[in-house]
Design a protein around this motif. Structure first.
Motif, mmCIF file in Angstrom:
data_model
loop_
_atom_site.group_PDB
_atom_site.id
_atom_site.type_symbol
_atom_site.label_atom_id
_atom_site.label_comp_id
_atom_site.label_asym_id
_atom_site.label_seq_id
_atom_site.Cartn_x
_atom_site.Cartn_y
_atom_site.Cartn_z
ATOM 1 N N TYR A 136 38.426 38.709 32.650
ATOM 2 C CA TYR A 136 39.746 38.404 32.099
ATOM 3 C C TYR A 136 40.144 36.949 32.393
ATOM 4 C CZ TYR A 136 39.982 43.450 31.511
ATOM 5 O OH TYR A 136 39.706 44.746 31.157
ATOM 6 N N SER A 137 40.850 36.722 33.491
ATOM 7 C CA SER A 137 41.370 35.384 33.747
ATOM 8 C C SER A 137 41.296 35.058 35.230
ATOM 9 C CB SER A 137 42.825 35.282 33.265
ATOM 10 O OG SER A 137 43.421 34.079 33.703
ATOM 11 N N ALA A 138 40.390 34.142 35.580
ATOM 12 C CA ALA A 138 40.263 33.721 36.978
ATOM 13 C C ALA A 138 41.520 33.003 37.439
ATOM 14 C CB ALA A 138 39.049 32.809 37.139
ATOM 15 N N LYS A 139 42.122 32.239 36.542
ATOM 16 C CA LYS A 139 43.368 31.545 36.868
ATOM 17 C C LYS A 139 44.454 32.535 37.263
ATOM 18 C CE LYS A 139 47.352 29.637 34.559
ATOM 19 N NZ LYS A 139 47.955 29.232 33.270
ATOM 20 N N THR A 140 44.587 33.605 36.492
ATOM 21 C CA THR A 140 45.623 34.599 36.761
ATOM 22 C C THR A 140 45.367 35.337 38.063
ATOM 23 O OG1 THR A 140 45.997 34.903 34.384
ATOM 24 C CG2 THR A 140 46.795 36.637 35.860
ATOM 25 N N ILE A 141 44.111 35.722 38.297
ATOM 26 C CA ILE A 141 43.783 36.469 39.507
ATOM 27 C C ILE A 141 44.042 35.620 40.746
ATOM 28 C CG2 ILE A 141 41.962 37.627 40.805
ATOM 29 C CD1 ILE A 141 42.861 39.137 38.327
ATOM 30 N N TYR A 142 43.588 34.365 40.738
ATOM 31 C CA TYR A 142 43.792 33.486 41.892
ATOM 32 C C TYR A 142 45.281 33.191 42.087
ATOM 33 C CZ TYR A 142 43.132 29.560 45.092
ATOM 34 O OH TYR A 142 43.170 28.720 46.177
ATOM 35 N N GLY A 143 45.963 32.894 41.005
ATOM 36 C CA GLY A 143 47.394 32.593 41.098
ATOM 37 C C GLY A 143 48.200 33.775 41.584
ATOM 38 N N PHE A 144 47.928 34.961 41.013
ATOM 39 C CA PHE A 144 48.660 36.164 41.429
ATOM 40 C C PHE A 144 48.361 36.510 42.881
ATOM 41 C CE2 PHE A 144 48.682 40.771 42.111
ATOM 42 C CZ PHE A 144 50.012 41.072 41.815
ATOM 43 N N SER A 145 47.114 36.349 43.290
ATOM 44 C CA SER A 145 46.719 36.666 44.659
ATOM 45 C C SER A 145 47.552 35.880 45.662
ATOM 46 C CB SER A 145 45.232 36.378 44.861
ATOM 47 O OG SER A 145 44.831 36.677 46.175
ATOM 48 N N ASN A 146 47.657 34.568 45.455
ATOM 49 C CA ASN A 146 48.457 33.746 46.359
ATOM 50 C C ASN A 146 49.952 33.939 46.157
ATOM 51 O OD1 ASN A 146 46.328 32.607 47.712
ATOM 52 N ND2 ASN A 146 46.339 30.693 46.586
ATOM 53 N N GLY A 161 42.416 39.359 49.110
ATOM 54 C CA GLY A 161 40.962 39.474 49.045
ATOM 55 C C GLY A 161 40.361 39.019 47.730
ATOM 56 N N ALA A 162 41.176 38.946 46.676
ATOM 57 C CA ALA A 162 40.661 38.549 45.363
ATOM 58 C C ALA A 162 40.627 37.037 45.170
ATOM 59 C CB ALA A 162 41.516 39.180 44.256
ATOM 60 N N ALA A 163 41.234 36.284 46.069
ATOM 61 C CA ALA A 163 41.397 34.846 45.862
ATOM 62 C C ALA A 163 40.073 34.096 45.844
ATOM 63 C CB ALA A 163 42.325 34.263 46.927
ATOM 64 N N TRP A 164 39.229 34.297 46.844
ATOM 65 C CA TRP A 164 37.982 33.530 46.936
ATOM 66 C C TRP A 164 37.045 33.783 45.752
ATOM 67 C CZ3 TRP A 164 35.841 29.953 50.465
ATOM 68 C CH2 TRP A 164 36.721 29.534 51.464
ATOM 69 N N PRO A 165 36.732 35.036 45.405
ATOM 70 C CA PRO A 165 35.853 35.244 44.245
ATOM 71 C C PRO A 165 36.449 34.716 42.947
ATOM 72 C CG PRO A 165 36.740 37.338 45.034
ATOM 73 C CD PRO A 165 37.047 36.313 46.079
ATOM 74 N N ALA A 166 37.773 34.780 42.804
ATOM 75 C CA ALA A 166 38.413 34.262 41.593
ATOM 76 C C ALA A 166 38.220 32.762 41.470
ATOM 77 C CB ALA A 166 39.908 34.610 41.597
ATOM 78 N N MET A 167 38.331 32.061 42.599
ATOM 79 C CA MET A 167 38.187 30.612 42.550
ATOM 80 C C MET A 167 36.755 30.205 42.270
ATOM 81 S SD MET A 167 40.201 28.121 42.578
ATOM 82 C CE MET A 167 39.307 26.978 41.517
ATOM 83 N N TYR A 168 35.794 30.981 42.755
ATOM 84 C CA TYR A 168 34.395 30.709 42.432
ATOM 85 C C TYR A 168 34.164 30.846 40.925
ATOM 86 C CZ TYR A 168 32.191 30.132 46.986
ATOM 87 O OH TYR A 168 31.778 29.630 48.199
ATOM 88 N N ALA A 169 34.764 31.863 40.325
ATOM 89 C CA ALA A 169 34.624 32.063 38.881
ATOM 90 C C ALA A 169 35.212 30.882 38.114
ATOM 91 C CB ALA A 169 35.318 33.365 38.466
ATOM 92 N N LEU A 170 36.360 30.390 38.556
ATOM 93 C CA LEU A 170 36.996 29.259 37.884
ATOM 94 C C LEU A 170 36.177 27.982 38.070
ATOM 95 C CD1 LEU A 170 39.600 28.954 36.229
ATOM 96 C CD2 LEU A 170 40.723 28.098 38.285
ATOM 97 N N THR A 171 35.609 27.812 39.243
ATOM 98 C CA THR A 171 34.748 26.645 39.498
ATOM 99 C C THR A 171 33.550 26.639 38.560
ATOM 100 O OG1 THR A 171 35.382 26.644 41.843
ATOM 101 C CG2 THR A 171 33.369 25.450 41.245
ATOM 102 N N GLY A 172 32.966 27.822 38.335
ATOM 103 C CA GLY A 172 31.813 27.926 37.444
ATOM 104 C C GLY A 172 32.129 27.540 36.010
ATOM 105 N N LYS A 173 33.396 27.649 35.611
ATOM 106 C CA LYS A 173 33.793 27.322 34.242
ATOM 107 C C LYS A 173 34.244 25.866 34.080
ATOM 108 C CE LYS A 173 35.439 32.042 33.379
ATOM 109 N NZ LYS A 173 36.625 32.890 33.093
#
Length: 477
Positions: free
Chosen positions: A110-120, A153-165
């Motif tokens: 879905y959206s790495a931006k949303t997951i990382y943002g919502f997590s924090n 717990g979702a923050a780190w994997p979400a940011m890795y996904a965003l970095t890959g893009k």
């Protein structure tokens, strides 16, 4: 300003907030509990008794980290025993690993931006309710901490996904120094929250850090997008450069079935995970146990302990910046291959860290030498952002979030037993000899896992990264 530069700053502050929101209670609880256990005055029980303050050293004896003990006795509110305090502090991590893989999957799908943002953002929102929950009921506070840890717990994997893009391979070392915003956040928490509590009360620690987290979330929502192709104001030249370097076309990234079998049996990934276990074990042991060692064995007072367990994290962040620039230079100018650059960084964050941990073990009652070795050991961890952390994205940028989820579960699961082992080794035996065993074990973890990566590690993109969509990607014109 380049959009990926903006992403670096927002990522840096995102991780700084992530750790500030999880660490703030560690400082605030000193002002929250009403009764200070008798053993807090540790110096007279120390093997290395320090009878008085170090004279003529205002920095070492500064009160800006730990509130004056007399004022604590007068102002604190809650009568929590040591078990209750440890439950509150540990509750954040009870469900933390559960969201590692789901966070990566949701970010890729879905959206790495949303997951990382919502997590924090959601953790920051709940932080504002910590004072109210603490006054209402002890269990309510524990519940909030559990929920915070679960969501975070979702923050780190979400940011890795965003970095890959977003980040080209030859820029990942520098970009991933932003991940060490967590070290900056940790250090700033120890430095500032003592001031806040002393002048404004412990409640303001949570209101201020929570408000800062919400403010970050608003800027993140406005400034960051999931991919260059979805960014409304990115320059054409920057977008084409990123997409060409990653082998992608414009628009949203197409979702394909996750190659689970290839991921689980990937030897380069397994080697990377092993090396990160060593980094995590060393860092986790130093972060959690160094205050006890400095207090029980070396006899430093609480003021000194607070400073010298916070300052090393600043050096870790600064060292990550230096390593990032150097490693990217080596890759861009083809001085070394990407794999060899990652191995070079691993030698620092694993092997050098282990060396300085061993130095800490044999520092004896020389607290200056112990502090120097602690600072250097923690600083070396900064190289991980240019080593194994970036190596995860190198292997499979399309599935970086999922890969990091696996890394998080395994490494955090194993390193979580570190406090148990330390407890068994030091229970009613707070001596230099017993703590030497603790640090020697940590050094061994760092060295063995580091050597495995140096010998067998790889940072080449795996064939299964594009296996399902190879024919669908159109070449850049």
């Amino acid at each position: 300003m380049l959009k990926r530069t903006i992403l670096w700053y927002m990522t840096f502050w995102g991780f700084a907030m992530n750790y500030m929101l999880r660490m703030n209670l560690n400082i605030a609880i000193v002002s929250m509990v009403k009764t200070i256990p008798k053993h807090v005055n540790l110096t007279k029980f120390s093997q290395c008794y320090i009878s008085k303050e170090v004279p003529n050293n205002e920095f070492l004896n500064s009160t800006f980290l730990v509130i004056n003990m007399n004022s604590v006795q007068k102002e604190n509110t809650f009568e929590w025993d040591e078990n209750q305090q440890n439950i509150v502090l540990g509750a954040f991590y009870w469900l933390h690993i559960i969201m590692q893989i789901p966070g990566g999957i949701l970010s890729q799908k879905y959206s790495a931006k949303t997951i990382y943002g919502f997590s924090n953002g959601f953790v920051a929102f709940l932080t504002c309710f910590i004072p109210l929950s603490a006054y209402f009921k002890y269990r309510a506070l524990v519940l909030i901490r559990i929920i915070q840890g679960f969501v975070a717990g979702a923050a780190w994997p979400a940011m890795y996904a965003l970095t890959g893009k977003w980040i080209p391979p030859n820029e990942r070392s520098h970009f991933m120094s932003a991940y060490l915003g967590c070290s900056f956040g940790t250090a700033m928490t120890y430095v500032t929250c003592g001031y806040i509590s002393s002048f404004l009360g412990w409640e303001m620690i949570f209101y201020i850090t929570g408000a800062l987290g919400i403010l970050w979330f608003l800027f993140w929502t406005l400034l960051v997008h999931d991919s260059p192709g979805e960014h409304p104001s990115i320059g054409k030249e920057e977008r084409l450069y990123i997409e060409k370097s990653l082998g992608r076309s414009s628009g949203k990234t197409q979702i394909h079935p996750t190659p689970w079998k290839s991921i689980v049996f990937s030897v380069p990934l397994i080697v990377n995970i092993i090396s990160q276990i060593g980094v995590s074990w060393g860092m986790y042991t130093l972060s959690i146990q160094a205050p006890s060692y400095f207090s029980f064995v070396l006899g430093l007072n609480l003021k000194q302990v607070g400073i010298w367990t916070g300052v090393p994290h600043l050096f870790s962040w600064l060292f990550s910046l230096v390593c990032g620039f150097v490693c990217d230079y080596l890759i861009k100018n083809k001085v070394l291959s990407t794999t060899n650059v990652r191995k070079l960084a691993c030698m620092l964050c694993n092997l050098a860290q282990g060396l300085f941990i061993l130095g800490l073990a044999y520092s004896g009652c020389n607290h200056v030498l112990a502090i120097v070795n602690l600072v250097l050991a923690v600083a070396m961890v900064g190289a991980a952002s240019s080593g194994q952390f970036a190596g995860i994205v190198d292997l499979a940028p399309n599935y970086a979030g999922i890969l990091q989820g696996l890394v998080g579960i395994v490494s955090m699961g194993i390193t979580s037993i570190s406090p148990i082992i330390v407890g068994l080794l030091t229970y009613q035996r707070q001596t230099i000899e017993q703590w030497q065993q603790v640090f020697m074990l940590s050094a061994a973890f760092c060295w063995i896992t580091g050597l495995i990566y140096v010998l067998f590690g790889k940072s080449e993109m795996q064939s299964w990264n594009n296996k399902t969509n190879k024919q669908e990607i159109k070449p850049m014109i």
